[in-house]
Write a protein that holds these residues in place. Structure first.
Motif, PDB file in Angstrom:
ATOM      1  N   THR A  44      48.231  13.724  46.027  1.00 52.30           N
ATOM      2  CA  THR A  44      49.037  14.778  45.411  1.00 52.30           C
ATOM      3  C   THR A  44      49.975  15.395  46.433  1.00 52.30           C
ATOM      4  O   THR A  44      51.130  15.705  46.136  1.00 52.30           O
ATOM      5  N   GLY A  49      53.315  16.732  44.458  1.00 42.39           N
ATOM      6  CA  GLY A  49      52.998  17.017  43.071  1.00 42.39           C
ATOM      7  C   GLY A  49      53.283  18.447  42.665  1.00 42.39           C
ATOM      8  O   GLY A  49      52.895  19.385  43.335  1.00 42.39           O
ATOM      9  N   ASN A  54      56.918  14.095  35.264  1.00 38.61           N
ATOM     10  CA  ASN A  54      56.570  12.786  34.732  1.00 38.61           C
ATOM     11  C   ASN A  54      56.419  11.808  35.885  1.00 38.61           C
ATOM     12  O   ASN A  54      57.333  11.659  36.696  1.00 38.61           O
ATOM     13  N   ILE A  55      55.275  11.157  35.958  1.00 42.78           N
ATOM     14  CA  ILE A  55      55.032  10.181  37.012  1.00 42.78           C
ATOM     15  C   ILE A  55      54.938   8.796  36.391  1.00 42.78           C
ATOM     16  O   ILE A  55      54.258   8.595  35.381  1.00 42.78           O
ATOM     17  N   TRP A  77      45.640  15.556  36.764  1.00 48.02           N
ATOM     18  CA  TRP A  77      46.476  14.971  35.726  1.00 48.02           C
ATOM     19  C   TRP A  77      47.040  15.989  34.737  1.00 48.02           C
ATOM     20  O   TRP A  77      48.020  15.701  34.046  1.00 48.02           O
ATOM     21  N   PHE A  80      50.750  16.378  35.005  1.00 48.29           N
ATOM     22  CA  PHE A  80      51.626  15.227  34.906  1.00 48.29           C
ATOM     23  C   PHE A  80      51.638  14.623  33.506  1.00 48.29           C
ATOM     24  O   PHE A  80      50.590  14.530  32.855  1.00 48.29           O
ATOM     25  N   ARG A  82      52.523  10.834  31.936  1.00 45.87           N
ATOM     26  CA  ARG A  82      52.325   9.562  32.616  1.00 45.87           C
ATOM     27  C   ARG A  82      53.009   8.400  31.890  1.00 45.87           C
ATOM     28  O   ARG A  82      52.939   8.280  30.671  1.00 45.87           O
TER      29      ARG A  82
END
Length: 230
Positions: A44, A49, A54-55, A77, A80, A82
């Motif tokens: 992270t 992070g 959006n990853i 998570w 994010f 994904r």
């Protein structure tokens, strides 16, 4: 004299756009420096992070998939959304990531997206054949990404061949000013003394380039080393 003027004007008309393109390229290429490793403790921290980003994560099958899933275990998570990119023939990685998604307990569960694309290069594939498959992969990746409602804030890669067309298409979008995606490449643990071919090709365009052995950080100026991450 008239002909000389035409040649002069034509030369300027050609050189100015080329100069503009080179200036733009120099501006967006990641700076050639070595960031400090102070305060870095997990993935992270490396991907910087933040909330509500959006990853996009590429799973490259086999050992690459295993390493990537271990790399991202510590990610929170809930911050994010994904997008997973997988080879269209890689049913094993798809099953593993779907299992990961089922296990996620987040405050605000976002449905992940899956992009299934042709593999850029198969194991032991010949040079000419790999060029063809890479071009097919690049076109397929391009079409898949431009259909996304939101482009990724972060692209996370760890070395499979498909990372090359994926990263370069994202870089092309950055060059055109269509996204600000940060490209983060983490070299495989198996690469002890030299970079993979994917690593060599992505070294110039990666915003963060992480290696897992100290020798590589000494050999390659832009490589960052924070210990073994998997």
């Amino acid at each position: 004299m008239y002909d000389e003027r035409i040649i002069c004007y034509a030369s300027v008309a050609v050189l100015i756009p080329i100069l503009c393109l080179l200036t733009r390229l120099a501006y967006i290429l990641p700076a050639a420096n070595n960031p400090s490793n102070s305060g870095v403790s997990d993935i992270t921290s490396i991907i910087d992070g933040k909330k509500n980003v959006n990853i996009m994560i590429l799973l490259g099958s086999g050992g690459h998939t295993g390493e990537m899933l271990r790399l991202i275990e510590s990610i929170e998570w809930k911050y994010f959304t994904r997008t997973w990119v997988l080879s269209s023939t890689d049913k094993s990685s798809l099953s593993k990531v779907q299992e990961v998604e089922r296990s996620l307990l987040t405050a605000k569960k976002e449905e992940p997206k899956y992009l299934m694309v042709p593999r850029a290069r198969n194991i032991n594939e010949g040079l000419l054949s790999s060029i063809k498959s890479t071009l097919i992969s690049f076109i397929s990746i391009s079409l898949a990404i431009i259909r996304l409602p939101v482009l990724p804030s972060i692209l996370l890669l760890n070395g499979p061949g498909t990372s090359v067309p994926l990263a370069y298409f994202i870089f092309l979008l950055k060059f055109l000013g269509l996204c600000k995606t940060r490209i983060v490449f983490i070299e495989s643990l198996a690469r002890v003394n030299s970079l993979s071919l994917s690593g060599i090709l992505l070294l110039p365009i990666s915003d963060r380039f992480i290696v897992q052995w100290p020798y590589l950080s000494q050999k390659y100026k832009r490589a960052e080393y924070y210990g073994i991450l998997v």
